[in-house]
Design an enzyme around this catalytic site. Structure first.
Site, PDB file in Angstrom:
ATOM      1  N   ASP A 112       0.865  -1.179   0.000  1.00 21.11           N
ATOM      2  CA  ASP A 112       0.000   0.000   0.000  1.00 21.11           C
ATOM      3  C   ASP A 112       0.907   1.237   0.000  1.00 21.11           C
ATOM      4  O   ASP A 112       2.135   1.138   0.140  1.00 21.11           O
ATOM      5  CB  ASP A 112      -0.935  -0.013   1.209  1.00 21.11           C
ATOM      6  CG  ASP A 112      -2.211   0.795   0.973  1.00 21.11           C
ATOM      7  OD1 ASP A 112      -2.194   1.706   0.121  1.00 21.11           O
ATOM      8  OD2 ASP A 112      -3.212   0.512   1.643  1.00 21.11           O
ATOM      9  N   HIS A 113       0.303   2.382  -0.141  1.00 25.04           N
ATOM     10  CA  HIS A 113       1.029   3.637  -0.337  1.00 25.04           C
ATOM     11  C   HIS A 113       1.955   3.926   0.855  1.00 25.04           C
ATOM     12  O   HIS A 113       1.493   4.166   1.967  1.00 25.04           O
ATOM     13  CB  HIS A 113       0.011   4.770  -0.493  1.00 25.04           C
ATOM     14  CG  HIS A 113       0.573   6.024  -1.075  1.00 25.04           C
ATOM     15  ND1 HIS A 113       1.376   6.890  -0.377  1.00 25.04           N
ATOM     16  CD2 HIS A 113       0.435   6.564  -2.310  1.00 25.04           C
ATOM     17  CE1 HIS A 113       1.703   7.909  -1.132  1.00 25.04           C
ATOM     18  NE2 HIS A 113       1.145   7.742  -2.323  1.00 25.04           N
TER      19      HIS A 113
END
Length: 765
Positions: free
Chosen positions: A289-290
């Site tokens: 994820d980011h």
């Protein structure tokens, strides 16, 4: 800082120079006729340098961290694998052109958050799940894939299949609710709809199931928070939807931001290798994820960026999203012998396989065929008819006292509320490339529905909230909530005057889309005070009062449920939301949606879900007793239970008939009820089957959804509804995580929601 920037620039320049020097000697990698995928990728990887392999593991966004000119240079240098947040064909083509100038000409893939629609926005996840209509859900995903791939996109960070039982969490809006069985089924449907019969076919896009794993179970309903969970609950309740998506062929998995029993998912070898790869046999791509790799430092399991990278790559995170940590630290880690080149090869291979499956090696511009649209946002690129049909299927009628609904197309109707004329909010969060100017507000939809047959009066009535701190928070990055210059009192006076002139009042209230989003957890599930005061003033006029609720989570509606004449849950219903809502309000469509999450009476009940375990002292609603599992200051149980939803007609359900009272492990049991439409309108309803294992080696839920049928009945019509039950439907994970059934007594419940059911019994031999 200046030294770091200079070093990066020098390194990039050297890489570009080296790539340019050998450019003429390299040919674009194209599979030969009859050559297998694995043979092709083996040959390509033999030609790749370590830096090029590591470059394939970079998933970066065009923006402040990677300005387009810098990113273009990095792509030409062969040190970028994929790009996200670029959503137009010209923008994507420019970057793919740069990839074709690199030494090996390995194509990029392009990703985006296509969560509930792309240019045509469909209802949020909860709204889709509330339809209990797999074909409608599949339609929404198919249209999303067609539109996204037409824009040159290859991968979506979707579906979100996190089981969520805490409505304080803002991201419940993205998922499909609290139930494992229903969410698992939707997960498979969406993956197959996105990916079609093969990602090399037109109109397809690779699914990226998220967030792996257990992201919806964060403590306190706080986003990004810790998850601590027993293995039994994990395997029984929370992991099955991810498994269903993987089994359906999801091409990629996004790794979640939370820790699991003390180990962050992005550093969790058990999760990403032992479970996902070995136990489940998953062969696809894993994405962080980011910024998740860097966050391992904040989690407290890595002391430096270098250590964080080592943990993530060895755990099995193939691609690192957004930052440059893999590129900055993997070369030195390999050189020092702390990460093996085989770890790099494994991850690089997964990226190349994904690109091969997308058909990009056969044609890097496969998703960019034909002429670019003259107008990217052209009206003819939308799929309005399907959006309207899907949106109305997911609306849930919660109350309809005195049959105030459906409305009549006559007289004067007052439409009041801060969300009534909002085109942005009707789309909801994560609305991809959807444009608010193309969305239909509730006010516009109602005007379209009545034409000149009735008079419509509009007043805003209140702001979504008057709390300055909440407004500042929601508007920190974008002006999501607009508060006009008029005073709350002036708006309220105008609303009351409008109501007095009307025959019926429709109040459109709830949450702004930014209140049901990532980083939008909250402790108060009530509608904002500014709106409640407006509702109280409208109630005082004595006019029939219909509440249209727009929201992304179950809410505390105790006062509203008691005081509104009708309540229609519309969620955030998408581009055609206003027209779809009008269809339901005026009776052109009979609502048939059912809740995919329980609505609590108050936040003090959270978490609340229907399929809970029993206790040694369960609360008995019929015979309440002090020394039972209950609250003493409020009614027990949800305000609206899982599976609940009314219609403009009525339905009755007969007693349950079972084909046998005992079955063996190879037998099939038939459970049957007769459902009758007892009203005066044709309508659909969802007949739901639940099962309880009465006595097992570990405590089992009071009931679990195992099947359902959505049926349409004419007035007075009856229909027999049959469900088949097999031994496989009775299996569960025991204390040793063995997945099996156990002989004993079972109860079968069939009804129109999880509480209003008829009961039968049988024994598994």
């Amino acid at each position: 800082m200046k030294t770091i920037q200079f070093s990066r620039a020098c390194a990039l320049g050297l890489a570009i120079a080296l790539a340019s020097a050998s450019l003429s000697a390299a040919e674009a990698p194209v599979p030969l006729p009859g050559q297998s995928r694995d043979a092709f990728i083996d040959g390509l990887m033999q030609r790749m340098t370590l830096e090029e392999k590591i470059g394939q593991l970079r998933l970066v966004s065009v923006g402040a961290d990677h300005p387009k000119p810098v990113l273009q240079e990095e792509i030409r240098a062969g040190i970028t694998g994929a790009v996200f947040n670029t959503v137009t064909r010209p923008g994507i083509r420019v970057l793919q052109d740069e990839a074709m100038k690199s030494r090996l000409k390995i194509p990029l893939f392009f990703a985006y958050d296509v969560v509930h629609g792309h240019r045509t926005v469909f209802p949020i996840g909860l709204g889709l799940a509330a339809s209990w209509d797999m074909e409608a859900i599949a339609q929404s995903a198919r249209v999303s894939a067609i539109e996204a791939s037409a824009d040159g996109l290859n991968l979506t960070f979707s579906p979100t299949v996190d089981i969520a039982r805490d409505p304080r969490w803002g991201r419940v809006s993205e998922g499909f609710g609290e139930d494992t069985w229903l969410t698992s089924r939707i997960a498979g449907v969406v993956v197959r709809a996105y990916q079609g019969e093969g990602l090399d076919r037109p109109g397809t896009i690779m699914a990226g199931v998220k967030h792996f794993a257990l992201y919806g179970a964060g403590e306190g309903g706080r986003d990004y928070n810790t998850v601590d969970m027993s293995p039994q609950r994990m395997f029984q309740d929370y992991l099955p939807p991810y498994r269903a998506a993987a089994d359906a062929g999801a091409g990629s998995v996004m790794v979640s931001l939370n820790s699991i029993n003390g180990v962050p998912a992005s550093a969790n070898k058990w999760l990403l290798q032992d479970l996902l790869r070995q136990q489940w046999g998953y062969k696809g791509l894993t994405l962080s994820d980011h910024g998740a790799v860097k966050e391992l430092i904040q989690h407290g399991v890595a002391g430096s960026e270098r250590e964080a990278v080592k943990l993530a790559i060895k755990a099995g995170v193939d691609m690192n999203m957004n930052d440059d940590l893999y590129r900055n630290h993997l070369p030195e880690l390999v050189k020092a012998g702390e990460v093996s080149e085989s770890d790099i090869d494994r991850a690089c291979r997964e990226v190349l396989v994904a690109k091969y499956e997308m058909g990009l090696f056969h044609d890097p511009y496969r998703y960019l065929q034909g002429r670019d649209p003259v107008d990217t946002d052209a009206e003819d690129r939308l799929h309005r008819e399907v959006a309207r049909e899907v949106a109305r299927k997911g609306m849930v009628l919660l109350k309809n006292q005195g049959d105030v609904l459906p409305l009549k197309r006559q007289g004067t109707i007052a439409v009041i509320g801060p969300l009534a004329d909002s085109k942005r909010d009707v789309m909801g969060s994560w609305s991809a490339a959807g444009k608010a100017k193309q969305a239909v507000s509730v006010l516009q939809g109602m005007q379209n529905a009545i034409g000149d047959r009735a008079q419509l009066i509009y007043a805003k009535g209140a702001n979504v909230t008057d709390d300055p701190e909440i407004l500042a928070y929601l508007n920190e990055y974008n002006p999501d909530v607009v508060v006009g210059p008029r005073s709350p009192q002036a708006m309220l006076v105008e609303a009351v005057e409008a109501a007095k002139q009307a025959d019926v009042v429709v109040a459109v209230v709830g949450e702004s889309q930014g209140m049901a989003h990532e980083a939008s957890s909250k402790t108060n599930l009530r509608i904002a005070t500014s709106q409640v005061e407006m509702l109280k003033a409208l109630k005082a006029t004595g006019k029939p009062l219909v509440m249209v609720l727009m929201n992304g989570r179950p809410m505390d509606l105790r006062w509203e449920s008691e005081n509104m004449d009708a309540v229609l849950e519309t969620w955030f219903s998408g581009t055609e939301g206003g027209n779809a809502i009008a269809d339901v309000l005026f009776g052109d469509y009979n609502p048939s949606g059912k809740l995919p999450m329980s609505f609590p009476r108050s936040v003090g009940q959270v978490p609340i879900y229907y399929n809970h375990l029993n206790t040694g002292r369960p609360f008995d609603h019929q015979n309440p007793n002090k020394y039972t599992s209950r609250y003493f200051d409020a009614a027990n149980g949800p305000l609206y239970p899982f599976g609940f939803g009314l219609s403009y007609t009525g339905f009755s359900v007969s007693d349950v008939t079972l084909s046998a009272d005992k079955i063996g492990k190879d037998d099939t049991l038939t459970a049957k009820v007769t459902v009758k439409n007892t009203g005066k309108r044709a309508g659909e309803t969802v007949v739901q089957l639940y099962v309880q294992d009465v006595a097992a080696s570990i405590s089992r839920p009071v009931k679990e959804l195992k099947n359902y049928r959505k049926i349409m009945l004419k007035p007075g019509e009856s229909k027999d509804v049959e469900f088949m039950l097999r031994e496989q439907d009775l299996r569960f994970y025991d204390s040793n995580l063995r997945y099996a059934s156990e002989p004993g007594d079972f109860k079968v419940y069939i009804g129109l929601d999880s509480q209003d059911v008829k009961e039968g019994k049988f024994t598994l031999l």
